[in-house]
Design a protein around this motif. Structure first.
Motif, PDB file in Angstrom:
ATOM      1  N   ASP A   7       0.811  -1.218   0.000  1.00 34.03           N
ATOM      2  CA  ASP A   7       0.000   0.000   0.000  1.00 34.03           C
ATOM      3  C   ASP A   7       0.846   1.271   0.000  1.00 34.03           C
ATOM      4  N   LEU A   8       2.091   1.179   0.422  1.00 31.09           N
ATOM      5  CA  LEU A   8       2.950   2.354   0.565  1.00 31.09           C
ATOM      6  C   LEU A   8       3.625   2.774  -0.740  1.00 31.09           C
ATOM      7  N   ILE A   9       3.940   1.814  -1.605  1.00 23.05           N
ATOM      8  CA  ILE A   9       4.782   2.082  -2.777  1.00 23.05           C
ATOM      9  C   ILE A   9       3.946   2.491  -3.990  1.00 23.05           C
ATOM     10  N   ALA A  10       4.315   3.609  -4.584  1.00 22.17           N
ATOM     11  CA  ALA A  10       3.607   4.141  -5.752  1.00 22.17           C
ATOM     12  C   ALA A  10       4.009   3.389  -7.024  1.00 22.17           C
ATOM     13  N   ASP A  11       3.154   3.445  -8.026  1.00 20.15           N
ATOM     14  CA  ASP A  11       3.426   2.779  -9.305  1.00 20.15           C
ATOM     15  C   ASP A  11       4.699   3.290  -9.972  1.00 20.15           C
ATOM     16  N   ASP A  12       5.017   4.583  -9.786  1.00 18.18           N
ATOM     17  CA  ASP A  12       6.178   5.172 -10.454  1.00 18.18           C
ATOM     18  C   ASP A  12       7.409   5.251  -9.540  1.00 18.18           C
ATOM     19  N   ALA A  13       7.451   4.403  -8.513  1.00 20.71           N
ATOM     20  CA  ALA A  13       8.582   4.401  -7.571  1.00 20.71           C
ATOM     21  C   ALA A  13       9.885   4.068  -8.304  1.00 20.71           C
ATOM     22  N   VAL A  14      10.976   4.635  -7.801  1.00 15.32           N
ATOM     23  CA  VAL A  14      12.310   4.332  -8.311  1.00 15.32           C
ATOM     24  C   VAL A  14      13.175   3.981  -7.106  1.00 15.32           C
ATOM     25  N   PHE A  15      13.847   2.828  -7.171  1.00 18.57           N
ATOM     26  CA  PHE A  15      14.678   2.359  -6.080  1.00 18.57           C
ATOM     27  C   PHE A  15      16.142   2.508  -6.475  1.00 18.57           C
ATOM     28  N   TYR A  16      16.912   3.153  -5.596  1.00 17.99           N
ATOM     29  CA  TYR A  16      18.355   3.323  -5.813  1.00 17.99           C
ATOM     30  C   TYR A  16      19.070   2.427  -4.817  1.00 17.99           C
ATOM     31  N   SER A  17      19.755   1.432  -5.323  1.00 10.26           N
ATOM     32  CA  SER A  17      20.442   0.465  -4.482  1.00 10.26           C
ATOM     33  C   SER A  17      21.943   0.692  -4.536  1.00 10.26           C
ATOM     34  N   PRO A  18      22.628   0.561  -3.387  1.00 10.40           N
ATOM     35  CA  PRO A  18      24.093   0.649  -3.425  1.00 10.40           C
ATOM     36  C   PRO A  18      24.727  -0.573  -4.088  1.00 10.40           C
ATOM     37  N   ALA A  19      23.953  -1.631  -4.276  1.00  9.65           N
ATOM     38  CA  ALA A  19      24.487  -2.850  -4.875  1.00  9.65           C
ATOM     39  C   ALA A  19      24.266  -2.908  -6.389  1.00  9.65           C
ATOM     40  N   VAL A  20      23.348  -2.093  -6.891  1.00  6.94           N
ATOM     41  CA  VAL A  20      23.038  -2.059  -8.319  1.00  6.94           C
ATOM     42  C   VAL A  20      23.247  -0.619  -8.767  1.00  6.94           C
ATOM     43  N   PHE A  21      23.991  -0.409  -9.813  1.00  6.21           N
ATOM     44  CA  PHE A  21      24.437   0.931 -10.163  1.00  6.21           C
ATOM     45  C   PHE A  21      23.497   1.695 -11.082  1.00  6.21           C
ATOM     46  N   THR A  22      22.330   1.153 -11.351  1.00  8.36           N
ATOM     47  CA  THR A  22      21.335   1.871 -12.145  1.00  8.36           C
ATOM     48  C   THR A  22      20.031   1.927 -11.354  1.00  8.36           C
ATOM     49  N   PRO A  23      19.255   2.973 -11.547  1.00 16.59           N
ATOM     50  CA  PRO A  23      17.969   3.056 -10.855  1.00 16.59           C
ATOM     51  C   PRO A  23      17.065   1.890 -11.259  1.00 16.59           C
ATOM     52  N   GLN A  24      16.374   1.332 -10.287  1.00 13.69           N
ATOM     53  CA  GLN A  24      15.428   0.249 -10.528  1.00 13.69           C
ATOM     54  C   GLN A  24      14.044   0.889 -10.566  1.00 13.69           C
ATOM     55  N   GLU A  25      13.470   0.961 -11.749  1.00 14.74           N
ATOM     56  CA  GLU A  25      12.250   1.737 -11.949  1.00 14.74           C
ATOM     57  C   GLU A  25      11.002   0.878 -11.876  1.00 14.74           C
ATOM     58  N   GLY A  26       9.993   1.416 -11.194  1.00 15.75           N
ATOM     59  CA  GLY A  26       8.690   0.777 -11.136  1.00 15.75           C
ATOM     60  C   GLY A  26       8.394   0.144  -9.786  1.00 15.75           C
ATOM     61  N   ARG A  27       7.114   0.007  -9.543  1.00 13.83           N
ATOM     62  CA  ARG A  27       6.620  -0.519  -8.273  1.00 13.83           C
ATOM     63  C   ARG A  27       7.088  -1.949  -8.021  1.00 13.83           C
ATOM     64  N   ASP A  28       6.991  -2.808  -9.032  1.00 14.49           N
ATOM     65  CA  ASP A  28       7.323  -4.218  -8.834  1.00 14.49           C
ATOM     66  C   ASP A  28       8.792  -4.412  -8.446  1.00 14.49           C
ATOM     67  N   LEU A  29       9.701  -3.729  -9.140  1.00 13.36           N
ATOM     68  CA  LEU A  29      11.123  -3.850  -8.798  1.00 13.36           C
ATOM     69  C   LEU A  29      11.410  -3.267  -7.419  1.00 13.36           C
ATOM     70  N   THR A  30      10.806  -2.137  -7.124  1.00 18.57           N
ATOM     71  CA  THR A  30      10.997  -1.511  -5.810  1.00 18.57           C
ATOM     72  C   THR A  30      10.513  -2.447  -4.709  1.00 18.57           C
ATOM     73  N   LEU A  31       9.331  -3.028  -4.890  1.00 20.91           N
ATOM     74  CA  LEU A  31       8.809  -3.965  -3.888  1.00 20.91           C
ATOM     75  C   LEU A  31       9.721  -5.178  -3.738  1.00 20.91           C
ATOM     76  N   ALA A  32      10.253  -5.679  -4.828  1.00 15.92           N
ATOM     77  CA  ALA A  32      11.143  -6.840  -4.753  1.00 15.92           C
ATOM     78  C   ALA A  32      12.386  -6.527  -3.919  1.00 15.92           C
ATOM     79  N   TYR A  33      12.996  -5.370  -4.142  1.00 18.54           N
ATOM     80  CA  TYR A  33      14.185  -4.993  -3.369  1.00 18.54           C
ATOM     81  C   TYR A  33      13.849  -4.763  -1.901  1.00 18.54           C
ATOM     82  N   LEU A  34      12.735  -4.100  -1.633  1.00 21.98           N
ATOM     83  CA  LEU A  34      12.373  -3.832  -0.233  1.00 21.98           C
ATOM     84  C   LEU A  34      11.988  -5.109   0.502  1.00 21.98           C
ATOM     85  N   ARG A  35      11.284  -6.022  -0.159  1.00 21.44           N
ATOM     86  CA  ARG A  35      10.957  -7.315   0.473  1.00 21.44           C
ATOM     87  C   ARG A  35      12.234  -8.102   0.783  1.00 21.44           C
TER      88      ARG A  35
END
Length: 94
Positions: free
Chosen positions: A27-55
């Motif tokens: 419920d917290l993550i928006a459809d257009d979320a972008v996740f920036y990970s210190p382990a991956v050097f490119t932005p991970q775009e979208g809700r599904d990828l962001t949720l996968a990293y946060l989970r």
């Protein structure tokens, strides 16, 4: 901790972390979320990828002496500093 009032969205985040509440995470993550990970050097775009990293992060850090040690807020942003111990390795992160 910051002396400012903790924003409602950060309160929601703390609830998710403390209770491993994946439904609240969805419920917290928006459809257009972008996740920036210190382990991956490119932005991970979208809700599904962001949720996968946060989970994955919730799974890795749960029960690992994970704790927040600092928080800073401004309009539209927040920084949460944490520490954890992973199999004998001390981790500091934001």
């Amino acid at each position: 901790m910051s002396t400012h009032v903790r924003p409602a969205v950060v309160e929601r985040w703390h609830h998710i972390v403390e209770h491993s509440d994946e439904a609240a995470l969805d419920d917290l993550i928006a459809d257009d979320a972008v996740f920036y990970s210190p382990a991956v050097f490119t932005p991970q775009e979208g809700r599904d990828l962001t949720l996968a990293y946060l989970r994955a992060a919730l799974a890795v850090f749960t029960g690992r002496d994970f704790r927040y040690v600092g928080e800073w807020y401004s309009d539209g942003s927040a920084v949460l500093e944490f520490t954890a111990d992973l199999d004998g390795i001390h981790v500091d992160g934001i």
